[in-house]
Scaffold this motif. Structure first.
Motif, PDB file in Angstrom:
ATOM      1  N   TRP A 134       0.816  -1.202   0.000  1.00  0.00           N
ATOM      2  CA  TRP A 134       0.000   0.000   0.000  1.00  0.00           C
ATOM      3  C   TRP A 134       0.859   1.266   0.000  1.00  0.00           C
ATOM      4  O   TRP A 134       0.524   2.254  -0.636  1.00  0.00           O
ATOM      5  N   ASN A 148       3.951   1.585  -1.307  1.00  0.00           N
ATOM      6  CA  ASN A 148       4.655   1.724  -2.591  1.00  0.00           C
ATOM      7  C   ASN A 148       3.740   1.245  -3.726  1.00  0.00           C
ATOM      8  O   ASN A 148       3.992   0.222  -4.356  1.00  0.00           O
ATOM      9  N   LYS A 149       2.682   1.987  -3.982  1.00  0.00           N
ATOM     10  CA  LYS A 149       1.653   1.557  -4.938  1.00  0.00           C
ATOM     11  C   LYS A 149       2.188   1.391  -6.351  1.00  0.00           C
ATOM     12  O   LYS A 149       1.937   0.383  -7.005  1.00  0.00           O
ATOM     13  N   SER A 179       4.751  -1.460  -6.583  1.00  0.00           N
ATOM     14  CA  SER A 179       4.063  -2.735  -6.400  1.00  0.00           C
ATOM     15  C   SER A 179       3.249  -3.107  -7.637  1.00  0.00           C
ATOM     16  O   SER A 179       3.226  -4.278  -8.043  1.00  0.00           O
ATOM     17  N   ALA A 180       2.593  -2.127  -8.231  1.00  0.00           N
ATOM     18  CA  ALA A 180       1.790  -2.405  -9.431  1.00  0.00           C
ATOM     19  C   ALA A 180       2.677  -2.883 -10.577  1.00  0.00           C
ATOM     20  O   ALA A 180       2.319  -3.826 -11.292  1.00  0.00           O
TER      21      ALA A 180
END
Length: 123
Positions: A14, A16-17, A20-21
């Motif tokens: 959450w 490092n959106k 992470s995506a």
């Protein structure tokens, strides 16, 4: 303990959106690629395995040069090749020729079907 690890993982995802995506989408694309390649390999290795003499089956490929000089390979050969292989090579016992045809009209008694079909013969 395991619940704590899951909670920390979700917090990091959450926080490092964007990173992470990118990582998750890259992993999903890579896994999809591996699955598709393995399905393709399994299909290639199982091709014609239902025949009783599958070790004796071969497919003839042809190399041809196009108008612009490019050399291509394909499984398209001339029509007399099947009979010539049986006549001239004692190793060849039987041959079958496949003709990839255009639209054909198949009819039996009072029923007719216009469809693309393949014509096969045995030499």
């Amino acid at each position: 303990m395991f619940r704590n690890y899951i909670k920390i993982a979700f917090r990091n995802l959450w926080r490092n959106k964007g990173f992470s995506a990118i990582n998750i989408s890259g992993l999903a694309i890579a896994m999809a690629g591996v699955i598709l390649i393995s399905i393709w390999i399994q299909n290639e290795l199982s091709f014609d395995r239902f025949h009783t003499n599958e070790k004796d089956l071969y497919k003839v490929w042809n190399s041809y040069r196009s108008v612009d000089g490019h050399i291509s390979n394909g499984d398209v050969t001339s029509a007399p090749l099947g009979n010539a292989l049986v006549d001239e090579f004692p190793e060849v016992i039987k041959s079958a020729r496949i003709y990839w045809s255009a639209n054909r009209l198949f009819s039996f008694e009072d029923k007719s079907i216009k469809t693309k079909g393949n014509e096969v013969d045995k030499a």
